[in-house]
Design an enzyme around this catalytic site. Structure first.
Site, mmCIF file in Angstrom:
data_model
loop_
_atom_site.group_PDB
_atom_site.id
_atom_site.type_symbol
_atom_site.label_atom_id
_atom_site.label_comp_id
_atom_site.label_asym_id
_atom_site.label_seq_id
_atom_site.Cartn_x
_atom_site.Cartn_y
_atom_site.Cartn_z
ATOM 1 N N ASP A 13 0.782 -1.325 0.037
ATOM 2 C CA ASP A 13 0.286 0.145 0.193
ATOM 3 C C ASP A 13 0.719 1.414 0.000
ATOM 4 O OD1 ASP A 13 -2.324 -1.493 0.099
ATOM 5 O OD2 ASP A 13 -2.280 -1.735 2.302
ATOM 6 N N LYS A 16 1.667 2.178 -5.081
ATOM 7 C CA LYS A 16 2.222 1.554 -6.330
ATOM 8 C C LYS A 16 1.163 1.978 -7.531
ATOM 9 C CE LYS A 16 2.120 -2.239 -4.190
ATOM 10 N NZ LYS A 16 2.038 -2.111 -3.071
ATOM 11 N N ASN A 38 -5.234 -10.178 -3.490
ATOM 12 C CA ASN A 38 -4.976 -9.531 -2.453
ATOM 13 C C ASN A 38 -4.365 -8.334 -2.514
ATOM 14 O OD1 ASN A 38 -2.701 -10.595 -3.653
ATOM 15 N ND2 ASN A 38 -1.555 -11.228 -1.781
ATOM 16 N N GLY A 40 -4.621 -4.259 -3.867
ATOM 17 C CA GLY A 40 -5.625 -3.214 -3.993
ATOM 18 C C GLY A 40 -4.892 -2.196 -4.449
ATOM 19 N N HIS A 41 -4.572 -1.667 -5.753
ATOM 20 C CA HIS A 41 -3.874 -0.813 -6.118
ATOM 21 C C HIS A 41 -4.671 0.429 -6.682
ATOM 22 C CE1 HIS A 41 -0.386 -3.449 -7.127
ATOM 23 N NE2 HIS A 41 -0.736 -3.404 -5.922
ATOM 24 N N THR A 129 -5.796 -11.537 3.645
ATOM 25 C CA THR A 129 -7.123 -10.918 2.849
ATOM 26 C C THR A 129 -8.197 -11.916 2.409
ATOM 27 O OG1 THR A 129 -6.150 -11.403 0.738
ATOM 28 C CG2 THR A 129 -5.797 -9.138 1.770
ATOM 29 N N ARG A 143 2.542 -28.689 -7.191
ATOM 30 C CA ARG A 143 2.349 -29.309 -8.450
ATOM 31 C C ARG A 143 1.104 -29.765 -8.657
ATOM 32 N NH1 ARG A 143 8.090 -32.255 -7.733
ATOM 33 N NH2 ARG A 143 7.019 -32.742 -5.906
ATOM 34 N N GLN A 222 2.058 -5.996 -3.206
ATOM 35 C CA GLN A 222 2.244 -6.216 -1.924
ATOM 36 C C GLN A 222 3.653 -5.442 -1.595
ATOM 37 O OE1 GLN A 222 1.175 -9.485 -3.402
ATOM 38 N NE2 GLN A 222 -0.676 -8.321 -2.950
ATOM 39 N N THR A 237 2.934 -12.728 2.770
ATOM 40 C CA THR A 237 2.213 -13.088 1.509
ATOM 41 C C THR A 237 3.083 -14.395 1.176
ATOM 42 O OG1 THR A 237 0.841 -12.755 -0.191
ATOM 43 C CG2 THR A 237 2.929 -11.861 -0.272
ATOM 44 N N GLY A 300 -10.683 -3.060 3.370
ATOM 45 C CA GLY A 300 -11.474 -1.828 4.273
ATOM 46 C C GLY A 300 -11.019 -1.933 5.615
ATOM 47 N N LYS A 329 2.946 10.282 0.007
ATOM 48 C CA LYS A 329 2.087 10.645 1.233
ATOM 49 C C LYS A 329 3.025 11.403 1.985
ATOM 50 C CE LYS A 329 -1.476 8.115 1.795
ATOM 51 N NZ LYS A 329 -2.604 6.761 2.191
ATOM 52 N N ASP A 331 2.535 14.607 2.279
ATOM 53 C CA ASP A 331 1.412 15.539 2.661
ATOM 54 C C ASP A 331 0.728 15.102 3.757
ATOM 55 O OD1 ASP A 331 0.670 13.695 0.335
ATOM 56 O OD2 ASP A 331 -1.369 14.209 0.966
ATOM 57 N N VAL A 410 2.519 13.932 -3.416
ATOM 58 C CA VAL A 410 2.120 14.834 -2.491
ATOM 59 C C VAL A 410 0.431 15.020 -2.369
ATOM 60 C CG1 VAL A 410 3.957 16.495 -2.601
ATOM 61 C CG2 VAL A 410 2.090 16.947 -4.204
HETATM 62 P P1 GDP Z 1 -0.783 0.489 -3.408
HETATM 63 O O1 GDP Z 1 -1.472 -1.058 -3.190
HETATM 64 O O2 GDP Z 1 0.733 0.336 -3.511
HETATM 65 O O3 GDP Z 1 -1.180 0.713 -4.861
HETATM 66 O O4 GDP Z 1 -1.531 1.599 -2.753
HETATM 67 P P2 GDP Z 1 -3.227 1.529 -2.259
HETATM 68 O O5 GDP Z 1 -3.681 2.187 -3.271
HETATM 69 O O6 GDP Z 1 -3.490 0.299 -1.504
HETATM 70 O O7 GDP Z 1 -3.033 2.721 -0.963
HETATM 71 C C1 GDP Z 1 -2.365 3.975 -1.064
HETATM 72 C C2 GDP Z 1 -3.292 5.081 -0.714
HETATM 73 O O8 GDP Z 1 -2.708 6.290 -0.816
HETATM 74 C C3 GDP Z 1 -4.424 4.944 -1.871
HETATM 75 O O9 GDP Z 1 -5.770 5.484 -1.235
HETATM 76 C C4 GDP Z 1 -3.852 6.249 -2.770
HETATM 77 O O10 GDP Z 1 -5.030 7.037 -3.429
HETATM 78 C C5 GDP Z 1 -3.193 7.068 -1.763
HETATM 79 N N1 GDP Z 1 -2.162 8.037 -2.139
HETATM 80 C C6 GDP Z 1 -1.157 7.438 -3.136
HETATM 81 N N2 GDP Z 1 -0.062 8.543 -3.132
HETATM 82 C C7 GDP Z 1 -0.485 9.581 -2.311
HETATM 83 C C8 GDP Z 1 0.004 10.791 -1.872
HETATM 84 O O11 GDP Z 1 1.055 11.096 -2.233
HETATM 85 N N3 GDP Z 1 -0.474 11.359 -0.832
HETATM 86 C C9 GDP Z 1 -1.938 10.919 -0.355
HETATM 87 N N4 GDP Z 1 -2.448 11.688 0.519
HETATM 88 N N5 GDP Z 1 -2.330 10.098 -0.681
HETATM 89 C C10 GDP Z 1 -1.691 9.302 -1.638
HETATM 90 P P1 IMO Z 2 -0.786 -4.002 -2.245
HETATM 91 O O1 IMO Z 2 -0.350 -4.827 -3.582
HETATM 92 C C1 IMO Z 2 -0.890 -4.661 2.028
HETATM 93 C C2 IMO Z 2 -1.011 -8.703 3.556
HETATM 94 C C3 IMO Z 2 -2.390 -9.293 4.446
HETATM 95 C C4 IMO Z 2 -1.717 -10.098 5.395
HETATM 96 C C5 IMO Z 2 -0.578 -10.852 4.506
HETATM 97 C C6 IMO Z 2 -1.120 -12.101 3.882
HETATM 98 O O2 IMO Z 2 -2.342 -3.383 -2.091
HETATM 99 O O3 IMO Z 2 0.349 -3.341 -1.592
HETATM 100 P P2 IMO Z 2 -2.394 -12.894 1.788
HETATM 101 O O4 IMO Z 2 -3.897 -12.160 1.535
HETATM 102 O O5 IMO Z 2 -1.560 -12.477 0.757
HETATM 103 O O6 IMO Z 2 -2.734 -14.141 2.436
HETATM 104 O O7 IMO Z 2 -2.242 -11.993 3.226
HETATM 105 O O8 IMO Z 2 -0.239 -9.894 3.504
HETATM 106 N N1 IMO Z 2 -1.237 -8.251 2.290
HETATM 107 C C7 IMO Z 2 -1.218 -6.864 1.837
HETATM 108 N N2 IMO Z 2 -1.020 -5.688 2.834
HETATM 109 N N3 IMO Z 2 -1.240 -4.512 0.866
HETATM 110 C C8 IMO Z 2 -1.154 -5.515 -0.178
HETATM 111 O O9 IMO Z 2 -1.100 -5.642 -1.570
HETATM 112 C C9 IMO Z 2 -1.059 -6.804 0.601
HETATM 113 N N4 IMO Z 2 -1.407 -8.086 0.226
HETATM 114 C C10 IMO Z 2 -1.346 -9.006 1.196
HETATM 115 O O10 IMO Z 2 -2.918 -7.874 4.920
HETATM 116 O O11 IMO Z 2 -0.972 -9.382 6.388
HETATM 117 MG MG MG Z 3 -2.857 -1.531 -1.439
#
Ligand code: GDP
Ligand code: IMO
Ligand code: MG
Length: 420
Positions: A13, A16, A38, A40-41, A129, A143, A222, A237, A300, A329, A331, A410
């Site tokens: 998170d 990416k 698993n 969420g981008h 997840t 396998r 991840q 993971t 969530g 982030k 900011d 930012v």
């Molecule tokens: P990912 O899994 O690495 O793609 O990241 P996620 O989307 O799960 O979580 C990143 C969260 O931070 C999302 O809600 C983005 O919209 C938000 N985000 C990304 N870059 C920034 C930033 O520079 N500032 C703020 N405030 N939010 C950001």
């Molecule tokens: P992105 O790509 C944050 C965490 C789960 C749990 C562990 C194992 O959005 O950054 P799994 O479902 O893989 O068996 O869970 O890894 N986890 C993540 N945490 N961002 C993710 O993906 C994650 N994918 C898995 O919360 O702790």
């Molecule tokens: Mg994510």
């Protein structure tokens, strides 16, 4: 041409999705190489907010080829839902999205096994997840798995039933009421959705693209601290989230890797269980969660929040051979008087800057404090506008890691990005 890799350096998170979407216009191909739903981008542009789980974050740019690589585990149910929601937004991914025939399929029974395994672990649960990731990778290495290419075989249904039976026998050993049938109809509909896409020999295609001089970005899921080998095992993971995963997950040679773009938050978060040395289970943590909207994009769940951990970051930089850093982030820290960074750990009275093998030990982080910038940076677009306190923070990170911070994000939107 070499492929660039963008990956998370913390516990996922890091932002990416946003950054891949920003960088995508520089590339011809965006490819996912590991993980599955698993992930969420989140992407934000033109007041649209969208979360991708399996589909690469280049999908909103015309002309870009998006590939789901062999290292990914794919759930036809989630996939079909993602496609439907893209189509509702007017995006037609049929032409631009290609699937590796070697990517493994997540069955409904894998999801049930994931849930049963977590329930059986009680307090020791991973905090998965529950998307079936672990059991699917277990079947891959064991396998037994089914792959995307198998859906075209005449005996696919028999193969499916055989694996389902195997899983039913395992499920009997758990004190868990499973109900695989509830998902099956939707799952087989999802298989029909998969058939609408080009199913390719992705390792050949990817290498051909590189040979032709096409620019490729491999998009990690991840983060490095969730890596199956190097993360905080067993709270990880089930795939290699580090750069090496791009080689095995796409079929490209290590010598074909170009830039390694490592992304990290200006602080730190973790969702799910497991050690988190700089976690702030206090007002600071709550403030980070509130300002940073730190709630899982897939589940969530509230994300655990804490200060930046340089011990962990330097470890991730080493494992990945990061050539450029991206900080997101910043900011979120705008209103803080003081910002802390862990530079070492104290474990049983001994100071170390290495991640310990034993994760059950009490780790006391040693912090360096920085003066906060107390300025709203979210509308800034150039490096020159950034406050000097933030520049000092960035320069310290660069000195410690030995890698330049090339991008500062930012805000969540595409345009809230400063390239240095
Ligand atoms: P990912 O899994 O690495 O793609 O990241 P996620 O989307 O799960 O979580 C990143 C969260 O931070 C999302 O809600 C983005 O919209 C938000 N985000 C990304 N870059 C920034 C930033 O520079 N500032 C703020 N405030 N939010 C950001
Ligand atoms: P992105 O790509 C944050 C965490 C789960 C749990 C562990 C194992 O959005 O950054 P799994 O479902 O893989 O068996 O869970 O890894 N986890 C993540 N945490 N961002 C993710 O993906 C994650 N994918 C898995 O919360 O702790
Ligand atoms: Mg994510």
């Amino acid at each position: 041409m070499k492929a660039d890799v963008l990956l998370g350096l913390q516990w996922g998170d890091e932002g990416k999705g946003k950054v891949v979407d920003v960088l995508a216009p520089k590339y011809d191909v965006v490819a996912r190489f590991q993980g599955g739903p698993n992930a969420g981008h989140s992407l934000e542009f033109n007041n649209i907010k969208h979360v991708l789980h399996t589909i690469p974050s280049g999908i909103f740019h015309n002309q870009i080829i998006n590939i789901i690589g062999n290292g990914v585990v794919l759930d036809p149910i989630t996939f079909a839902k993602e496609i439907e929601s893209l189509e509702q937004m007017g995006v037609n991914p049929t032409e631009s999205l290609k699937l590796s025939q070697k990517a493994h399929l997540i069955l409904p029974s894998h999801r049930e096994l994931d849930a049963a395994s977590e329930v059986s672990k009680g307090k020791g649960k991973i905090g998965s997840t529950l998307k079936g990731i672990g059991p699917t990778y277990m079947d891959k290495t064991g396998r037994n798995g089914l792959r995307v290419g198998d859906i075209l075989r005449p005996d696919f249904k028999e193969r499916y039933n055989l694996l389902k039976e195997k899983h039913n026998n395992i499920l009997k050993q758990y004190d868990y009421q499973s109900n695989i049938e509830q998902y099956e109809e939707e799952w087989f509909k999802g298989i029909e959705t998969l058939k609408r896409f080009e199913i390719i020999e992705s390792e050949h295609e990817v290498n051909q693209y590189l040979k032709e001089g096409k620019k490729m970005l491999a998009e990690g899921a991840q983060g490095s601290l969730l890596d199956i080998d190097f993360g905080s095992y067993p709270f990880v993971t089930s795939s290699n989230t580090v750069c090496a995963g791009a080689c095995t997950g796409l079929g490209i040679a290590p010598s074909s890797i170009g830039e390694v773009l490592g992304i990290f938050k200006a602080y730190c978060t973790r969702v799910g269980a497991g050690p988190f040395p700089t976690e702030q289970e206090n007002e600071t943590g709550e403030l980070l969660r509130k300002i940073g909207h730190e709630f899982g994009a897939t589940t969530g769940r509230p994300r655990r929040c804490g200060w930046l951990d340089l011990v962990a970051l330097k470890y991730a930089v080493m494992l990945n051979g990061v050539t450029a850093l991206i900080m997101t982030k910043a900011d979120v820290l705008d209103t803080f008087d003081t910002i802390k960074v862990a530079t070492a750990y104290s474990i049983n009275g001994k100071v170390t800057d290495r991640m310990p093998f034993d994760i059950d030990v009490e780790i006391t982080p040693i912090y360096k404090e920085f003066k906060g910038w107390k300025t709203n940076i979210s509308g800034m677009t150039t490096e020159g506008e950034l406050p000097k306190e933030l520049m000092e923070y960035i320069q310290f990170i660069e000195k410690e890691t030995g890698v330049p911070v090339k991008i500062v994000s930012v805000g969540p939107a595409r345009n809230a990005t400063i390239v240095r």
